[in-house]
Write an enzyme that holds these catalytic residues in place. Structure first.
Site, PDB file in Angstrom:
ATOM      1  N   ASN A   1       0.809  -1.227   0.000  1.00 22.84           N
ATOM      2  CA  ASN A   1       0.000   0.000   0.000  1.00 22.84           C
ATOM      3  C   ASN A   1       0.844   1.280   0.000  1.00 22.84           C
ATOM      4  O   ASN A   1       0.404   2.316  -0.477  1.00 22.84           O
ATOM      5  CB  ASN A   1      -1.040  -0.002   1.134  1.00 22.84           C
ATOM      6  CG  ASN A   1      -0.434  -0.119   2.501  1.00 22.84           C
ATOM      7  OD1 ASN A   1       0.741  -0.467   2.648  1.00 22.84           O
ATOM      8  ND2 ASN A   1      -1.220   0.154   3.515  1.00 22.84           N
TER       9      ASN A   1
ATOM     10  N   LYS B   1      12.413  -7.847   1.504  1.00 24.40           N
ATOM     11  CA  LYS B   1      11.460  -8.509   0.608  1.00 24.40           C
ATOM     12  C   LYS B   1      10.267  -7.573   0.431  1.00 24.40           C
ATOM     13  O   LYS B   1       9.448  -7.409   1.326  1.00 24.40           O
ATOM     14  CB  LYS B   1      10.964  -9.839   1.184  1.00 24.40           C
ATOM     15  CG  LYS B   1      10.222 -10.654   0.113  1.00 24.40           C
ATOM     16  CD  LYS B   1       9.168 -11.576   0.662  1.00 24.40           C
ATOM     17  CE  LYS B   1       7.817 -10.942   0.802  1.00 24.40           C
ATOM     18  NZ  LYS B   1       7.190 -10.439  -0.431  1.00 24.40           N
ATOM     19  N   PRO B   2      10.159  -6.942  -0.748  1.00 23.86           N
ATOM     20  CA  PRO B   2       8.994  -6.084  -0.973  1.00 23.86           C
ATOM     21  C   PRO B   2       7.781  -6.938  -1.312  1.00 23.86           C
ATOM     22  O   PRO B   2       7.912  -8.118  -1.631  1.00 23.86           O
ATOM     23  CB  PRO B   2       9.414  -5.248  -2.186  1.00 23.86           C
ATOM     24  CG  PRO B   2      10.384  -6.114  -2.933  1.00 23.86           C
ATOM     25  CD  PRO B   2      11.063  -6.997  -1.913  1.00 23.86           C
ATOM     26  N   ALA B   3       6.599  -6.329  -1.284  1.00 21.02           N
ATOM     27  CA  ALA B   3       5.382  -7.056  -1.653  1.00 21.02           C
ATOM     28  C   ALA B   3       5.439  -7.436  -3.129  1.00 21.02           C
ATOM     29  O   ALA B   3       5.941  -6.666  -3.960  1.00 21.02           O
ATOM     30  CB  ALA B   3       4.170  -6.172  -1.387  1.00 21.02           C
TER      31      ALA B   3
ATOM     32  N   GLU C   1     -10.954  -4.763   9.366  1.00 21.07           N
ATOM     33  CA  GLU C   1     -10.457  -3.650   8.562  1.00 21.07           C
ATOM     34  C   GLU C   1     -11.018  -3.809   7.143  1.00 21.07           C
ATOM     35  O   GLU C   1     -10.796  -4.839   6.502  1.00 21.07           O
ATOM     36  CB  GLU C   1      -8.928  -3.782   8.543  1.00 21.07           C
ATOM     37  CG  GLU C   1      -8.174  -2.519   8.424  1.00 21.07           C
ATOM     38  CD  GLU C   1      -6.669  -2.768   8.569  1.00 21.07           C
ATOM     39  OE1 GLU C   1      -6.225  -3.934   8.588  1.00 21.07           O
ATOM     40  OE2 GLU C   1      -5.948  -1.770   8.656  1.00 21.07           O
TER      41      GLU C   1
END
Ligand code: ADP
Length: 554
Positions: A228, A251-253, A457
């Site tokens: 996000n 580690k990115p999404a 959420e």
């Protein structure tokens, strides 16, 4: 596994290439200027992802990052980027080893990134371990100078980084630009803050002893980040870690790998040494499994869902790693009867609809006191009608698409659950006419705690309005959740402002404002929203260990 980089003939004057190494032991191999093609494996370690340039002084991230028209894949599944000079950059992994990334606004393929696993993660960790001694030895001023350069490069390339972010994540371009600046601010802030990592001297308990406390970088840090905020969630972790003298494996999404890779490119241009900032894309559970079990990693900093956070926390137990967790929220947004309603509406729009409702600090429950309920609902509905869902690259867009189909389904299920139990749709309520993952900005009234939206959420553009009678009711409703990240309230009574601020069981309280994020303040939650704080003078402490020196025989 070999990951190759190839340039098509004729077009290599700028020659920006994506290569896969950050190990201090293996230098990149570049084609010389006379070669018309380049199809060699780049570097010896194929698992570590970075972007390197052949001509660092003249090239610009603009060459790497362009609007969606210039990003496409060819038949072999490699990512094809058209550079400003018309040259073509082809990057990516062998087709069976790739993650295909789509633009959430159009569904088009943007490109691919390598699907790496355990072995490559171990290599990245070892590269970070090798880089650690030299990096920690640098003075804080030396590290700060490099970080300042990194910050400057981000700001110089703000527009292009923003376009890349909008293309892969969907948020409107103005928000992406804002995020680039916000993300860069962590590099600037923490570079400076590293100069103020003070220790202590403590009056001794014995006449012949002295007690000194020093602070040291914790070591190799693993960072796992969500989609996000594709840049800010990285720099909010890697910024303080690197400033403190740690080295990082990130580690990115999988949804937003390109922003992370562009950041790595800028790190390299800024002079961040090989091995200090490693980016690894691929299978989350495999990479996560190695990051959390490898004893070289001394700290995990994670932002994402509470469910994944709990899993990673359990996985870290066997090697007793230090943890920072920034997890889910269920933010209350309270409007008291003495609130400035126009200001409250403005705050609600910012807090609820920014990033199409996809932030962990988005207002999830709007609690409105009976006397102003109808007036507030009408004003909010009027403001929501003015929001403009569109491809984030379109001028004037304020609401991008949701990140994926699952996100759309969740929003739909919250609305149908609420309406089946008595809520009313005041505005919106369904998928947008634009199709795909666009959803109408929505306001629901007469929402009650019995509905799913009260407990979970939503992570989408839905504002559910709850009634409350008294201050005590508002506080009880607000705290009736296992989460405790952000909360907000609007009111003018000074006594009540203090009482409510103190009673809210949240890490962050926005009072007469819907926007609380800044690099200078501590961001983080209580209860199941997480552990630790990011940003501010507190944020750097998460990456430091305290060492106590007891000096005898004085
Ligand atoms: P979200 O619902 O926002 O995608 P997640 O917690 O699933 O939240 O994802 C946040 C980050 O955690 C992403 O980078 C994702 O790839 C990563 N992730 C998800 N599952 C795991 C796992 N089992 N191990 C390590 N990382 C994971």
């Amino acid at each position: 596994m070999k990951i190759k980089v190839s340039f098509q003939p004729l077009q290599r004057s700028i020659a920006v290439l994506l290569c896969f190494l950050l190990s201090p032991l293996s230098a990149p191999t570049f084609a010389d200027d006379n070669n018309s093609s380049f199809d060699e494996p780049v570097g010896k370690i194929t698992g570590l992802v970075s972007i390197a340039t052949r001509n660092r002084t003249n090239s610009n991230i603009r060459d790497v990052v362009r609007a969606k028209d210039n990003l496409s894949t060819n038949t072999s599944g490699r990512m094809r980027i058209e550079l400003h000079d018309g040259s073509i950059l082809s990057v990516g992994s062998e087709s069976e080893l790739k993650i295909v990334k789509h633009n959430p606004a159009t569904g088009e393929t943007i490109g691919t990134v390598p699907r790496l696993g355990r072995a490559e993660t171990r290599q990245a960790i070892e590269a970070a371990e090798r880089a650690f001694p030299a990096w920690r030895k640098k003075t804080a001023k030396e590290r700060a100078a490099i970080m300042r350069h990194w910050f400057d490069l981000m700001m110089a390339n703000q527009e292009d980084l923003a376009k890349l972010m909008t293309t892969e994540q969907g948020k409107p371009l103005t928000e992406s630009k804002g995020e680039v600046a916000y993300a860069a601010s962590f590099l600037e802030w923490f570079g400076e803050e590293a100069k103020r990592i003070y220790g202590d001297t403590i009056p001794s308990h014995q006449a012949d002893k002295r007690i000194v406390v020093t602070k040291e970088p914790i070591g190799v840090v693993a960072c796992i980040t969500p989609w996000n905020f594709p840049l800010a969630m990285i720099t909010r972790k890697a910024g303080p870690a690197i400033a403190a003298g740690c080295t990082v494996v990130l580690k990115p999404a999988s949804q937003t790998p390109f922003s992370a890779l562009a950041l790595a490119e800028l790190a390299e241009r800024a002079g961040v040494p090989n091995g200090v900032f490693n980016v690894i894309t691929g299978a989350a559970s495999e990479i996560g499994g190695e990051l959390t079990s490898n004893p070289i990693v001394r700290k995990l900093s994670f932002t994402g869902s509470t469910e994944t956070g709990k899993l990673l926390m359990a996985q870290c137990a066997s090697t007793v790693k230090k943890l920072s967790l920034e997890l889910g929220g269920n933010a209350p947004f309270i409007v008291f009867d003495d609130a400035d309603l126009d200001a409250a509406v403005e705050g609600a729009i910012t807090s609820k609809y920014r990033n199409t409702g996809q932030t962990c600090v988005c207002a999830n429950r709007l609690l409105v006191q009976d006397a102003v309920y109808d007036a507030f609902a009408t004003k909010l509905a009027d403001a929501v009608k003015k929001l403009k869902p569109a491809n984030g690259l379109e001028p004037g867009a304020t609401q991008g698409p949701l990140i994926d189909d699952r996100a759309v389904e969740k929003v739909e299920s919250h609305i149908s659950d609420a309406t089946s139990k008595g809520a009313t749709v005041l505005v919106g309520g369904k998928r947008h006419a634009l199709g795909g993952r666009f959803f109408e900005p929505t306001v629901l009234t007469n929402v009650t705690p019995a509905m799913a939206i009260a407990r979970e959420e939503t992570f989408g553009p839905v504002a559910p309005l709850f009634h409350f009678k008294s201050e005590a009711d508002a506080i009880a409703l607000a705290n009736d959740t296992e989460f405790g990240l952000a909360s907000y309230f609007y009111g003018r009574d000074i006594g009540r402002i203090w009482r409510v601020a103190e009673a809210l069981e949240y890490g962050i309280v926005g009072i007469n404002t819907g926007l609380i994020s800044t690099e200078v303040a501590p961001f983080g939650g209580v209860k199941e929203s997480g552990i630790g704080r990011e940003g501010s003078k507190y944020g750097i402490e998460e990456f430091l260990e305290i060492k106590y020196l007891c000096i005898g025989g004085i």
